[in-house]
Structure formats: structure tokens, C-alpha cells
Scaffold this active site. Structure first.
Site, short mmCIF file in Angstrom:
data_model
loop_
_atom_site.label_atom_id
_atom_site.label_comp_id
_atom_site.label_asym_id
_atom_site.label_seq_id
_atom_site.Cartn_x
_atom_site.Cartn_y
_atom_site.Cartn_z
N GLU A 268 0.82 -1.21 0.00
CA GLU A 268 0.00 0.00 0.00
C GLU A 268 0.86 1.26 0.00
OE1 GLU A 268 -2.99 -0.25 -0.74
OE2 GLU A 268 -3.24 -2.40 -0.36
N GLU A 297 -0.52 -0.47 -9.94
CA GLU A 297 -0.15 -1.76 -9.34
C GLU A 297 1.32 -2.08 -9.57
OE1 GLU A 297 -1.80 -3.38 -7.24
OE2 GLU A 297 -3.72 -2.36 -7.46
#
Length: 503
Positions: A268, A297
Site C-alpha cells: 500500500e 499496481e
């Protein structure tokens, strides 16, 4: 009226309109973050209404005909500088797409999303897919409707993919997964023929507060600016951003699984560093937004795996980790720890999967979502299909819904089409990381010393600062010299795991 104004005046009006839309959307995002972290249970229904209202307002403003006239005029004049022209081109594309959806549809989708999320949490707690079934079915029907409204060629899933990865198609993804399926199966087979790595030390008792403290130290060292963000606990780790100076991340902690929190924190933070690196001057405009979900991502997977599961990283961090957990890691060397955190084994949970088997988790979800959209599977078929595919692809038996088809938050958010970007992100991430090391020879040595600044600076320069200026493929070419080549990812995996498993 529009025609009598100068280009400068029109562009200023455009930026003001876009920033107001962003303000409303980010206000809704704050409420959604609160919904997933601190909202009292009884507040769920009203929160759903509040989110729906803000979503509806933002959508109405984003499809205002006056905005459309502005964009068309500025596009036709063609006398803006390159950043301005790029903003107008991208905003006009967004406007054209958004015009296909009525404010009432957007409101219904928002209300359903909020309700779906709370039902999903209850279903996970009760370990019962049946509790989630009806709301999920409504969400799937809405996503089918969305695909029809958006329009598509060949497959309805393409319309949903386009939200997350502009230009991505079922054909492109089928080709990508076909390239990796057999090599990954072969690598998995070769690894499984070797003695399994010992990761039992990861499943001793790691107190929650000490895990939290260690995670916060890692996040800070990675370069996350805590004056421009924070971390909290949620049911499913996620990142959200309201602007580059207010980026929120969450994690979850299992006292019997040290890996659960650690790599979710690193993952994250990779997302958050990207958000904190976007250009401030383009707030509310396309050049102030991330390039795509696969590039987003790529940032999280690069930090999580190429850095956070590397031996160089842990040669620096392991002595620090021992000060937090001396008893849990007593007698465990850094090399044993490195092997343990890179243990390859088929498992149930995507977010806890190793780098090799991870992509089978993604393939299962991708194939399931395609089938739901084309109508060859219904919502009632999900648990059985899920369990069958986990047996077929990973040779594991799914014991219950919580560890099976209820494990991800994405469907409750309506994020069908998101899952494939995890694999694409891994493929891009490996290529970007290799390019970074090739272009800056100090990066590898710096990471071994606990200094990630050179890598972060490279990413800031080659990825973050460009915002949405380029498509994923264009950005990849700019940064690495070529478009995506999945062989970089496969070579990275093979080289790493041949050394770990000695074959």
C-alpha cells in the site's frame, strides 16, 4: 459567448470546473475512507445516501453541456501548450464516456456499492456467501448495464476493463495470461519438487502493537510523508488519495501471521508514494492523475516484491526486526528468513500468495468475471466455480466462503475488471525495476543500506511526474526503452527462485 473569450480565459474556466468536480469526488472519497475505517455500524444507511448524493453531483457537473462546449472549443483551437492540449484531449475523452451514464444511474451504482460493502463485511463475519448473494447480484446486473451503456466491441468485459486500463481487452489479457500460464506452472512444479522452505517462524505470536510499530517504521523509511498521509486498520488493505498532500493507507494485522501486515504495508505504501508524487499543479486535471491501474499496481508490486522480498532489503531491516521480535525470531538467520518469506506454496488467499502462484489467483478471478459478464455463469454459481478452479489451478481445497469467494473487497466496490491489473502491474513492475537498476547503479547498493531514496527518485522522475500524460505502454517505453515484455518478469522469477530452491 465561448467563442468571444480568449484561449487563456477558456482554459482557466475549464480548470476551475474540473477542480470543483475533483473537490466533490474527493469529499466523497473521504466519506468512503471513513466508511471502511471508523464508521459506526448504524451509520451505514445514511452514509450510503451521502455518498450517492455527492457522486450524483460530481457526475452532473462532469457532463454539463457547458463543459462539453468548452472542451470542444479548446480542442478545435489547438493553440494550447503541450500539457494544456493533453489535458483537454483526455478530459474530452472522459466527458464523452461519462455522458453515456445518467446521474440517476450513477446514484444507483453508488448506493448499491455502499450497501454491498456493508453486506460483504457482514457476510465475511458470518462466513456465509448467501448473505452477500442478493446485493452482489444487483451489482453484477448494474455492471452489465454499465457495459451496455458504455458500449464495447466483442466482449462486455472490455467496457469494464477500459475504466481501469484504457485500451485493455479480453484478447490482450488472454494473450498475456497464455504467455505466463505454462512457464509459471513449470516453475511451480520445479519448486514443489524441492524441499519446502521453512516459514513456521512467521506463524508464531507477533503482538499487534509491535507489528504496527514496525510497519510504521518501514513505511516512514520508504519515504511516505506522514504530514501528507496516515495509516489505519481496515477489513481489507487499501489506499485512497484526496490530493497528493492527503493520502490514506490501511492495513490489517493477524497476530499469528507476521507476513499479513508487513507486505500489505509495503504494497500500500507503493501505491501511496505514487499518489504523493503526482504533480500538484494539475490537481483535478488528467495530468494530475495516475496513468492507469496497471501502472499503479506496478508501483505497489515493485515495492512489495522486487524490493520488499529481496535479500538486499532484509540484510538491512532484519537487525531492526530482531529488536521488535527477538523471541519469535530466535535462532533464525537472515538467509533463513529470506527463504521463509519467499516460500512458494499453493494457498487460498490472494493477498498472501507468493510471487509464483499469485497469478493463478488473478486468472481465476479474471475468468470468473468474464463469465459473469457474458452470462455463462450466474451469481449462484460463484462458490462452486471458485472452489473448482482453486482445486484445478492450485490443487487446494477451499474450506469455507471467507477463505474462498468472500476474501476480496473488490466486487462490493463494483470493481469488476480490476483484478487483471494486478498481474499486469507485476509484469510492468519487474521491467521498471530492472530499468531503474540499469540506469542508476547506486539503487541496489542503496537498498542494502536501507536507503530507498535513489529508487524513489527514479520512479518520481520516470513514472510519477507524468501523471496521465501517457498510456501504460507509452510510459513503459519512455521509462524502459520498450513496451511491455513479459519475459522480464519471467526471467526475474526464474533467476530468483533457482537460487532460493537450488535447482
Amino acid at each position: 459567448m465561448v467563442l468571444t473569450k480568449s484561449t487563456k480565459e477558456l482554459y482557466e474556466e475549464y480548470t476551475l470546473r474540473m477542480k470543483k468536480v475533483a473537490d466533490v469526488r474527493n469529499a466523497a472519497a473521504v466519506l468512503q475512507w471513513d466508511e471502511e475505517t471508523y464508521l459506526p455500524a448504524k451509520g451505514a444507511a445514511f452514509r450510503g445516501r451521502q455518498l450517492a448524493t455527492l457522486s450524483e453531483i460530481a457526475h452532473e457537473w462532469s457532463i454539463d453541456p457547458a463543459l462539453g462546449d468548452l472542451l470542444t472549443t479548446l480542442k478545435e483551437r489547438g493553440d494550447l501548450d503541450e500539457p494544456g492540449q493533453r489535458n483537454i484531449t483526455l478530459s474530452l475523452e472522459d466527458y464523452t464516456r461519462q455522458k453515456k451514464f445518467t446521474p440517476a444511474f450513477i446514484r444507483l451504482l453508488s448506493e448499491t456499492t455502499s450497501r454491498c460493502f456493508h453486506t460483504w463485511v457482514k457476510a465475511r463475519t458470518a462466513n456465509s456467501f448467501s448473505l452477500f448473494r442478493d446485493d452482489l447480484d444487483q451489482m453484477i446486473q448494474l455492471k452489465k448495464q454499465e457495459a451496455e451503456l458504455a458500449g464495447y466491441e466483442q466482449h462486455p468485459y472490455n467496457a469494464l476493463l477500459d475504466q481501469f486500463e484504457r485500451g485493455a481487452t479480453v484478447s490482450l489479457l488472454d494473450n498475456a495470461f497464455n504467455q505466463v500460464r505454462e512457464p509459471l506452472k513449470d516453475l511451480l512444479t520445479r519448486i514443489q519438487a524441492r524441499p519446502a522452505a521453512d516459514d513456521s517462524f512467521l506463524h508464531r505470536t507477533y503482538p499487534k502493537q509491535k507489528q504496527w510499530d514496525f510497519g510504521m517504521e518501514v513505511i516512514r523509511q520508504m519515504g511516505f510523508d506522514f504530514e501528507a498521509g496516515r495509516q489505519d486498520i481496515s477489513e481489507h488493505p487499501f489506499t485512497t488519495s484526496f490530493n497528493k498532500y492527503d493520502v490514506r493507507i490501511t492495513t490489517r494485522i493477524d497476530e499469528q501471521d507476521f507476513a499479513n501486515m508487513t507486505w500489505s504495508c509495503i504494497h500500500e505504501t507503493g501505491h501511496a508514494l505514487y499518489e504523493q508524487g503526482l504533480p500538484e499543479e494539475y490537481y483535478g486535471l488528467p495530468l494530475g492523475e495516475y496513468a492507469s491501474l496497471s501502472i499503479h499496481e506496478s508501483q505497489s508490486r515493485l515495492w512489495e516484491n522486487n524490493v520488499g522480498r529481496s535479500l538486499a532489503w532484509w540484510k538491512h531491516w532484519y537487525p531492526t526486526l530482531l529488536t521488535y521480535f527477538p523471541q519469535q525470531l530466535e535462532g533464525v538467520s537472515v538467509d533463513q528468513f529470506y527463504h521463509g518469506i519467499n516460500k512458494v506454496t499453493t494457498s487460498l488467499i490472494r493477498t498472501e500468495a507468493d510471487e509464483v502462484s499469485y497469478h493463478f489467483h488473478v486468472m481465476i478471478r479474471y475468468e470468473l468475471e468474464k463469465s459473469l459478464l457474458e452470462g455463462t455463469l450466474s451469481v449462484d454459481d460463484i462458490p462452486a466455480y471458485w472452489n473448482q478452479k482453486y482445486s484445478e489451478y492450485l490443487n487446494v481445497s477451499v474450506p469455507d466462503d471467507k477463505n474462498g469467494c468472500l476474501q476480496d473487497v473488490h466486487w462490493s466496490h463494483g470493481s469488476l475488471g480490476y483484478f487483471p491489473t494486478y498481474s499486469l502491474g507485476s509484469f510492468y513492475g519487474a521491467q521498471l525495476y530492472l530499468a531503474a537498476e540499469d540506469q542508476d547503479s547506486s539503487i541496489k547498493a542503496s537498498i542494502a543500506q536501507g536507503n530507498t531514496a535513489p529508487l524513489l527518485n527514479w520512479l518520481r522522475q520516470n513514472v510519477h511526474r507524468h501523471g496521465r500524460r501517457y498510456t501504460s505502454e507509452e510510459l513503459c517505453r519512455q521509462a524502459t526503452g520498450q513496451t511491455l515484455d513479459i519475459q522480464y518478469f519471467l526471467h526475474y522469477l526464474l533467476d530468483k527462485y533457482k537460487k532460493i530452491y537450488n535447482f
